[in-house]
Design an enzyme around this catalytic site. Structure first.
Site, PDB file in Angstrom:
ATOM      1  N   SER A  81       0.836  -1.201   0.000  1.00 27.74           N
ATOM      2  CA  SER A  81       0.000   0.000   0.000  1.00 27.74           C
ATOM      3  C   SER A  81       0.870   1.249   0.000  1.00 27.74           C
ATOM      4  O   SER A  81       2.076   1.188   0.273  1.00 27.74           O
ATOM      5  CB  SER A  81      -0.907   0.014   1.227  1.00 27.74           C
ATOM      6  OG  SER A  81      -0.211   0.587   2.318  1.00 27.74           O
ATOM      7  N   LYS A  82       0.223   2.368  -0.281  1.00 27.20           N
ATOM      8  CA  LYS A  82       1.011   3.604  -0.378  1.00 27.20           C
ATOM      9  C   LYS A  82       1.643   3.951   0.967  1.00 27.20           C
ATOM     10  O   LYS A  82       2.643   4.651   1.029  1.00 27.20           O
ATOM     11  CB  LYS A  82       0.187   4.748  -0.929  1.00 27.20           C
ATOM     12  CG  LYS A  82      -1.009   5.135  -0.124  1.00 27.20           C
ATOM     13  CD  LYS A  82      -1.749   6.273  -0.829  1.00 27.20           C
ATOM     14  CE  LYS A  82      -2.900   6.761   0.038  1.00 27.20           C
ATOM     15  NZ  LYS A  82      -3.689   7.795  -0.606  1.00 27.20           N
ATOM     16  N   ARG A  83       1.073   3.446   2.033  1.00 27.83           N
ATOM     17  CA  ARG A  83       1.664   3.675   3.366  1.00 27.83           C
ATOM     18  C   ARG A  83       3.050   3.036   3.464  1.00 27.83           C
ATOM     19  O   ARG A  83       3.907   3.511   4.179  1.00 27.83           O
ATOM     20  CB  ARG A  83       0.765   3.119   4.479  1.00 27.83           C
ATOM     21  CG  ARG A  83      -0.605   3.721   4.509  1.00 27.83           C
ATOM     22  CD  ARG A  83      -0.598   5.166   5.069  1.00 27.83           C
ATOM     23  NE  ARG A  83      -1.755   5.878   4.550  1.00 27.83           N
ATOM     24  CZ  ARG A  83      -1.732   7.057   3.940  1.00 27.83           C
ATOM     25  NH1 ARG A  83      -0.579   7.666   3.749  1.00 27.83           N
ATOM     26  NH2 ARG A  83      -2.814   7.623   3.499  1.00 27.83           N
ATOM     27  N   ASP A  84       3.233   1.900   2.760  1.00 24.70           N
ATOM     28  CA  ASP A  84       4.548   1.243   2.791  1.00 24.70           C
ATOM     29  C   ASP A  84       5.605   2.175   2.234  1.00 24.70           C
ATOM     30  O   ASP A  84       6.739   2.213   2.712  1.00 24.70           O
ATOM     31  CB  ASP A  84       4.537  -0.048   1.955  1.00 24.70           C
ATOM     32  CG  ASP A  84       3.639  -1.094   2.564  1.00 24.70           C
ATOM     33  OD1 ASP A  84       3.779  -1.342   3.767  1.00 24.70           O
ATOM     34  OD2 ASP A  84       2.786  -1.647   1.851  1.00 24.70           O
ATOM     35  N   SER A  85       5.226   2.902   1.214  1.00 23.44           N
ATOM     36  CA  SER A  85       6.164   3.811   0.585  1.00 23.44           C
ATOM     37  C   SER A  85       6.551   4.912   1.582  1.00 23.44           C
ATOM     38  O   SER A  85       7.719   5.245   1.737  1.00 23.44           O
ATOM     39  CB  SER A  85       5.509   4.405  -0.661  1.00 23.44           C
ATOM     40  OG  SER A  85       6.117   5.585  -1.044  1.00 23.44           O
TER      41      SER A  85
END
Ligand code: GLU
Length: 514
Positions: free
Chosen positions: A265-269
């Site tokens: 997910s974009k949170r991982d980025s």
């Protein structure tokens, strides 16, 4: 089904595409090219509430960057347009009405409160799936329970309504997914999905099916998150009488977090500071900024290669592929069922491999340009020398300038740690001898510099470990870097000698006497 392959990438403009989305586009593209087919871009923008300004432009730019160029689509032409669903609004209603006429869909007038009541009742009765279905529909206000006259009156008086598809009560829906094999679902587990909303817009399900049919799509290749919708789609094909032209389905495996647990997910980025979007994205509403592979310095060829192998592999040892090679090798059969782990280290490795393979001239050109931006001039020969020496040692092209700057700007300071460890009296004496020897070389070449080094060391009865560090410090100011003979050859005689002289005089008070 005809033999002509027509595939589509059908994103909704609800925000930037992350690598999973663009991988779907890539697989569609590779499959179309492999089969001499057509690759279509269709913008699925029927849900105006989720519309995010700028997404369509982002998608087009990301596709262009990767070299995934649509044959048909908004701005690309094609005979089956328009390719934005919001511009096809008038088309969908007819099909919804056709479904109503054949009693495969119905008007539903239930208010939000009535729907809530229905769900509450189901909950109270311990029914786990709170569906509007063959059982519950009989208790609701719709054109199946109301008389024809009542329905007409409600419609004429402008009452808000939706159109729902009439899912058969008991039927097995089956289809063969090209990646997952047979998928079977009982219709009793499905909801009477809304196909036309009260604002007159079709929902995703109807618009998607109608467009796939009208655009003669032969294969639907999309992410696994759409697998639960596929039975509904298969049913819609049947209810619309289009079974014969139903496309084949291929649902792609999920992209997983680096540890393999959960969806990427974009949170991982944000958490790990690496990109998962092809291009940078600035969210004007939230002020959030997401890194892009392009802006982080990844080469598009490396990004495409990395993406291609996230869920697909051609078998064998080869890992580096050009777009053309990917096209020649691609097949849906070699896509895995299980999720693919996102590993940024692998992306970096691909980038290194593609950088290494770039012609020195191209890298040199890049270097010259980027130095120009800082008002530093560098001739072609020198830039080629720097590129040759550095290309094995960098992951990103921008490092060429960072790591190569010392070739153009002589060091003013010297790594203190290295100086205190290596700047010994004997070492500096040997350095002076070496400098004098190379100043007189007939040809200032790699080979001669190396031969002289051995000669000087032998005469002085010293090991390379004495001379090399001080030589490196004088030339670069630091304790590590590319091959020293190569550095000297690229710097040239005058600059090499000057730098050694400069270091010897500047560090004269730092000499250690053992
Ligand atoms: N609009 C859907 C999406 O955003 C398309 C799914 C499909 O390919 O059918 O991914």
């Amino acid at each position: 089904m005809t033999d002509t392959v027509r595939v589509r990438f059908a994103p909704s403009p609800t925000g930037p595409l992350h690598i999973g989305g663009i991988r779907t586009a890539l697989y569609n593209y590779l499959f179309s090219r492999r089969s001499n087919g057509t690759f279509i871009l269709r913008i699925e923008d029927t849900d105006q509430n989720r519309f995010v300004e700028g997404t369509e432009k982002y998608i087009s730019e990301a596709l262009q960057w990767c070299g995934i160029i649509p044959d048909e689509g908004p701005g690309y032409g094609g005979e089956y347009g328009p390719y934005r669903q919001s511009e096809r609004k008038s088309i969908y209603k007819d099909y919804a009405l056709q479904l109503i006429e054949k009693s495969n869909a119905y008007y539903a007038f239930d208010t939000p409160e009535e729907l809530d009541q229905m769900r509450e009742k189901l909950k109270a009765a311990k029914v786990s799936a709170l569906h509007y279905n063959a059982i519950t529909r009989t208790k609701m206000r719709n054109s199946l329970t109301l008389s024809e006259a009542e329905v007409k009156e409600l419609l004429d008086s402008g009452q808000p309504y939706v159109i729902r598809m009439k899912v058969p009560q008991k039927e097995e829906i089956r289809f063969k997914d090209l990646i997952r094999g047979w998928v079977m679902v009982q219709s009793s587990t499905l909801d009477d999905k809304i196909i036309m909303k009260s604002d007159g817009m079709p929902t995703y399900h109807l618009a998607n099916i109608v467009d796939d049919h009208l655009m003669k799509i032969s294969h639907v290749i999309r992410g696994e998150e759409w697998l639960p919708s596929a039975p509904l789609h298969v049913l819609l094909y049947r209810l619309l009488g289009w079974e014969e032209s139903q496309p084949e389905f291929a649902h792609l495996p999920l992209l997983l977090k680096p540890n393999g647990i959960g969806k990427l997910s974009k949170r991982d980025s944000e958490k790990h500071g690496y990109p998962i979007f092809p291009l940078e994205w600035n969210d004007s509403q939230t002020g959030e900024k997401f890194l892009g592979f392009r802006e982080e310095g990844y080469l598009k060829e490396a990004f495409v290669n990395f993406m291609a192998l996230l869920g697909w592999n051609p078998g064998g040892e080869q890992e580096i592929f050009s777009m053309n090679e990917l096209i020649n090798l691609f097949s849906l059969e070699r896509i895995g069922k299980s999720g693919a782990k996102f590993d940024i280290e692998k992306a970096k490795w691909f980038n290194q491999q593609f950088l290494k393979a770039k012609p020195d001239k191209e890298l040199a050109q890049y270097l010259i340009q980027s130095l120009k931006a800082d008002n530093i001039s560098c001739d072609q020969e020198k830039a080629i020398g720097i590129s040759q020496l550095l290309k094995e040692r960098i992951t990103f092209i921008h490092e060429l300038k960072e790591k190569g700057l010392f070739f153009l700007v002589a060091p003013q300071t010297y790594d203190e740690d290295m100086v205190s460890k290596k700047w010994h009296k004997t070492a500096v004496e040997v350095l002076e001898v070496y400098k004098q020897a190379i100043a007189q070389l007939e040809t200032f070449s790699y080979k001669n510099l190396h031969a002289k080094l051995e000669e000087v060391l032998e005469k002085a009865e010293q090991k390379p470990g004495v001379l090399m560090p001080v030589l490196r410090l004088s030339l670069t100011g630091s304790g590590s870097g590319p091959d020293l003979m190569g550095i000297m050859e690229t710097l040239g005689r005058e600059e090499t000698v000057n730098r050694i002289d400069h270091a010897i005089s500047k560090l004269s008070d730092k000499i250690k006497v053992p």
